[in-house]
Design a protein around this motif. Structure first.
Motif, PDB file in Angstrom:
ATOM      1  N   GLU A  45       1.217  12.860  -8.519  1.00 64.44           N
ATOM      2  CA  GLU A  45      -0.204  11.843  -8.683  1.00 64.44           C
ATOM      3  C   GLU A  45       0.585  10.569  -9.022  1.00 64.44           C
ATOM      4  OE1 GLU A  45      -3.375  14.932 -10.639  1.00 64.44           O
ATOM      5  OE2 GLU A  45      -1.280  14.493 -11.722  1.00 64.44           O
ATOM      6  N   LEU A  46       1.240  10.367  -9.812  1.00 66.91           N
ATOM      7  CA  LEU A  46       1.917   9.220 -10.160  1.00 66.91           C
ATOM      8  C   LEU A  46       2.283   8.268  -9.088  1.00 66.91           C
ATOM      9  CD1 LEU A  46       2.649   7.053 -12.410  1.00 66.91           C
ATOM     10  CD2 LEU A  46       4.874   7.996 -12.858  1.00 66.91           C
ATOM     11  N   ASN A  47       3.065   8.869  -8.059  1.00 64.33           N
ATOM     12  CA  ASN A  47       3.783   8.434  -6.787  1.00 64.33           C
ATOM     13  C   ASN A  47       2.518   8.034  -5.897  1.00 64.33           C
ATOM     14  OD1 ASN A  47       6.260   8.401  -7.246  1.00 64.33           O
ATOM     15  ND2 ASN A  47       6.583  10.330  -6.641  1.00 64.33           N
ATOM     16  N   ARG A  51       1.567   4.076  -4.911  1.00 65.23           N
ATOM     17  CA  ARG A  51       1.626   3.591  -3.839  1.00 65.23           C
ATOM     18  C   ARG A  51       0.252   2.887  -3.367  1.00 65.23           C
ATOM     19  NH1 ARG A  51       3.068   8.169  -1.858  1.00 65.23           N
ATOM     20  NH2 ARG A  51       1.273   9.061  -1.165  1.00 65.23           N
ATOM     21  N   MET A  52      -1.014   3.686  -3.748  1.00 64.20           N
ATOM     22  CA  MET A  52      -2.044   2.975  -3.721  1.00 64.20           C
ATOM     23  C   MET A  52      -2.343   1.541  -4.102  1.00 64.20           C
ATOM     24  SD  MET A  52      -4.379   6.350  -4.094  1.00 64.20           S
ATOM     25  CE  MET A  52      -5.936   5.464  -4.327  1.00 64.20           C
ATOM     26  N   ALA A  53      -1.868   1.396  -5.276  1.00 62.30           N
ATOM     27  CA  ALA A  53      -2.162   0.080  -6.165  1.00 62.30           C
ATOM     28  C   ALA A  53      -1.222  -1.007  -5.427  1.00 62.30           C
ATOM     29  CB  ALA A  53      -1.644   0.245  -7.654  1.00 62.30           C
ATOM     30  N   GLU A  59      -2.260  -5.858   0.735  1.00 63.92           N
ATOM     31  CA  GLU A  59      -3.410  -6.149   1.648  1.00 63.92           C
ATOM     32  C   GLU A  59      -4.008  -7.414   1.052  1.00 63.92           C
ATOM     33  OE1 GLU A  59      -5.888  -5.898   4.760  1.00 63.92           O
ATOM     34  OE2 GLU A  59      -4.015  -4.733   4.293  1.00 63.92           O
ATOM     35  N   GLY A  60      -4.218  -7.455  -0.103  1.00 66.91           N
ATOM     36  CA  GLY A  60      -4.642  -8.789  -0.756  1.00 66.91           C
ATOM     37  C   GLY A  60      -3.832  -9.809  -0.389  1.00 66.91           C
TER      38      GLY A  60
END
Length: 80
Positions: A45-47, A51-53, A59-60
């Motif tokens: 979950e932490l990984n 990765r999503m953040a 992307e920004g």
């Protein structure tokens, strides 16, 4: 102020929501925070969240490279 010895950590939590839905969104976010505090997270979950953040930041930066560098000379900041 973070102090491992004293068991204190300061964390910033940012919530983006529609203006009329801010209370419900904050309630839902608090439920999630309390669940993490109570049950913790596992390594997978932490990984995933890390990765999503990082992908969002990347992307920004790709879409608006100047947005992560602060205000450009002579221009007001576009976001707060």
């Amino acid at each position: 102020y973070d102090s491992v010895r004293e068991g204190v950590a300061v964390t910033t939590f940012t919530v983006l929501t529609e203006p009329l839905l801010w209370q419900e969104t904050c309630r839902e976010a608090l439920k999630e925070v309390l669940a993490v505090a109570r049950f913790g997270v596992d390594v997978d979950e932490l990984n995933l969240v890390t990765r999503m953040a990082l992908n969002r930041v990347q992307e920004g930066a790709r879409m608006q490279p100047w947005s992560l560098m602060g205000t450009m000379v002579g221009y007001d900041a576009a976001v707060t």
